[in-house]
Design an enzyme around this catalytic site. Sequence first.
Site, mmCIF file in Angstrom:
data_model
loop_
_atom_site.group_PDB
_atom_site.id
_atom_site.type_symbol
_atom_site.label_atom_id
_atom_site.label_comp_id
_atom_site.label_asym_id
_atom_site.label_seq_id
_atom_site.Cartn_x
_atom_site.Cartn_y
_atom_site.Cartn_z
ATOM 1 N N HIS A 99 0.819 -1.217 0.000
ATOM 2 C CA HIS A 99 0.000 0.000 0.000
ATOM 3 C C HIS A 99 0.852 1.267 0.000
ATOM 4 O O HIS A 99 0.359 2.341 -0.328
ATOM 5 C CB HIS A 99 -0.963 -0.022 1.188
ATOM 6 C CG HIS A 99 -2.169 -0.863 0.938
ATOM 7 N ND1 HIS A 99 -3.455 -0.394 1.040
ATOM 8 C CD2 HIS A 99 -2.274 -2.165 0.562
ATOM 9 C CE1 HIS A 99 -4.307 -1.364 0.750
ATOM 10 N NE2 HIS A 99 -3.615 -2.443 0.452
ATOM 11 N N HIS A 267 -2.407 -11.921 -2.623
ATOM 12 C CA HIS A 267 -3.453 -12.608 -1.871
ATOM 13 C C HIS A 267 -3.091 -14.049 -1.552
ATOM 14 O O HIS A 267 -3.921 -14.797 -1.045
ATOM 15 C CB HIS A 267 -4.763 -12.550 -2.656
ATOM 16 C CG HIS A 267 -5.290 -11.160 -2.809
ATOM 17 N ND1 HIS A 267 -6.331 -10.826 -3.649
ATOM 18 C CD2 HIS A 267 -4.897 -9.991 -2.229
ATOM 19 C CE1 HIS A 267 -6.566 -9.528 -3.574
ATOM 20 N NE2 HIS A 267 -5.701 -8.993 -2.723
#
Length: 724
Positions: A99, A267
């Site tokens: 992020h 993920h």
Amino acid sequence: MDGNDLKMSGKCPVMHGSNTEMGKDVMEWWPNALNLDILHQHDTKTNPLGKDFNYREEVKKLDFEALKNDLRALINDSQDWWPGDWGSYIGMMGRVSWHTAGSYRNTDGRGGGNTGNQRFAPLNSWPDNVNTDKGRRLLWPIKKKYGNKISWADLLMLAGTIAYEQAGLPVYGFAFGREDIWHPEKDIYWGEEKEWLAPSDTRYGDVKDAHTLENPLAAVQMGLIYVNPEGVNGKPDPLATAQHMRETFARMGMNDEETVALTAGGHTVGKCHGNGDVDDLSPDPETAGPEFQGLGWMNTKGRGIGRDTMVSGLEGAWTTNPTKWDNGFFEMLFNHEWELRKSPAGAWQWEPVEIAEADKPADVEDPSIRHNPMMTDADMALKMDPIYREISLRFKEDFDAFTDAFARAWFKLTHRDMGPKSVFLGPDVPEEDLIWQDPIPEGTTDYDIGALKRKIAASGLSISEMVSTAWDSARTFRGSDRRGGANGARIRLAPQKDWVGNEPERLAKVLSVLEPLAAEAGASVADTIVLAGNVGVELSAKAAGFDVEVPFAPGRGDATQEMTDVEGFEVLEPIHDGYRNWVKKDYVVSTEELMLDRTQLMGLTAPEMTVLVGGMRVMGTNYGEAKHGVFTRREGALTTDFFTTLTDMGYKWLPKENGLYDIVDRKTGETSYTATRVDLVFGSNSILRAYSEVYAQDDNAEKFVNDFVAAWVKVMNADRFDLS
């Protein structure tokens, strides 16, 4: 007014958050004024380490292996105040790095992880960055230990890389060298929305067509890094989400394979957290009170940690073994049928219709408890979009190919905004030259600079041709991600040689003269282009009565077409250049605001912008030889005429059509000159007029020439990181 008067009045004698008596700043009172704040970003006065601190030298003193060992220990040392999922911070640190790096956009090179900007607003309080503040706080003891030898920017990128290594990923490499900023980059345009997660419609011409996403934006909503995990505007539709993923990742410089690898690899570890009520969370870090000490989103009613953590609102892991690098993501995605369900927090997510208990991921606190895995709408897009599906199935069948693709894409994600390989530091810098790093061969310094200058001066090229070509070659540089610039002489290669703003016909003529001179002298074309610009400046200064020698540092190399990512360079194409008084077409943003944006990307200050524009005008370097702003009867001479004319009240300024103006002699009524908005802003804006008046003074003609030369050299050397 004495102390008693103050007490009786009930007023505090201290100013509250403003620089005006009436309680508003200048831009609040005059919102249409030209805001120069973007040129004051990263003022050295805010740096507590002082102007003599050199991070690139400090980081070389670092015990790199000790630092990595400390990170490995941290990742496996769960803290009671913020326990790691399954006792590990692999997922947490991967997300912190992701992020941080994920705000990068190739449209203007801004965002990304090369400055440690996630420590400041607005990024530290974006809804998509919920609980990254906890990750940074977990890293504080390591930052404290190594101090100035490791920047926050490097540490935040390294943490995720080590996390993946701990999960079992063969890491492609890592480079140090990112320097911290010390205050928010408040002037970066993240969108016009006034609320977090406002519907995407406001930033698209048509939200159903992802290509209409407003430039320079990349994320689909205010406060998100990429796409909405629940679907476009929170409405699940994997095929619609796929279209937005493709556009968003492309604006990060990623192709379809890299997009699939990053999504699936991101993920493969960690989980989503949505086992709680968002209304129970404290405000974000920037809003929270002093008792929260810079942390936000703390649960005010329940545990708020472990299995009860609230982050995105989605709840669950993607794989059976969320702390292990394996092919579990693709196996889970393709081995099950999925249906839409709501998380405990009420968010849309996909869960398997049927799944064996053994295939479910374990509870983050109690391994005897199993929970359903989940997929976001973006994950389902990898299964349903035809192109993504083909890539995903290939990765499912070839784990080694997936591993290699992710390792390389992760390296690109976390290093994309650092610039060329020449600035990379540390023992783990990969040997391979990657095309997205814009490789440039090493140049030579072994040639007679003086002799080459004399031949350039006698070549028949005009001052305008020499200066304009050098400027066009160098102006592509942007400090945001250290791309572009004169080094490499890519102005002679596709796509730059064909850019409208580079005046291809004039460019071809100049190159046809300079390239043979470079070959004869044994110099690079890149050096020769810059040297020709310097010769033009020297001749112009001489015409104004000043003998100056423009400093020149040889050593630039010449890139080849094979070294040039044509598609990747297209985002650097100029659509405006206030310095050459050119704009490709009319835009919603004013021409003077466009000039400020370009100026900031080039790393120039407001005074440097002022002196460069004034000098470029009188040298006659306008695009297409236009005469707007050429306020002189001695075109070609580096005089202060631009400023003396602009500040002369013997003229009046009359608007015409298409944003042009006539400069009319008050006595005769005749039009003496014409101008654009960019020209006249240096007289109309109070700050820029103050700079212009300095150069209009009778005693500052020599100062003007010297200041112009200094600013010119700064532009020409902006991409010479070997000189820093």
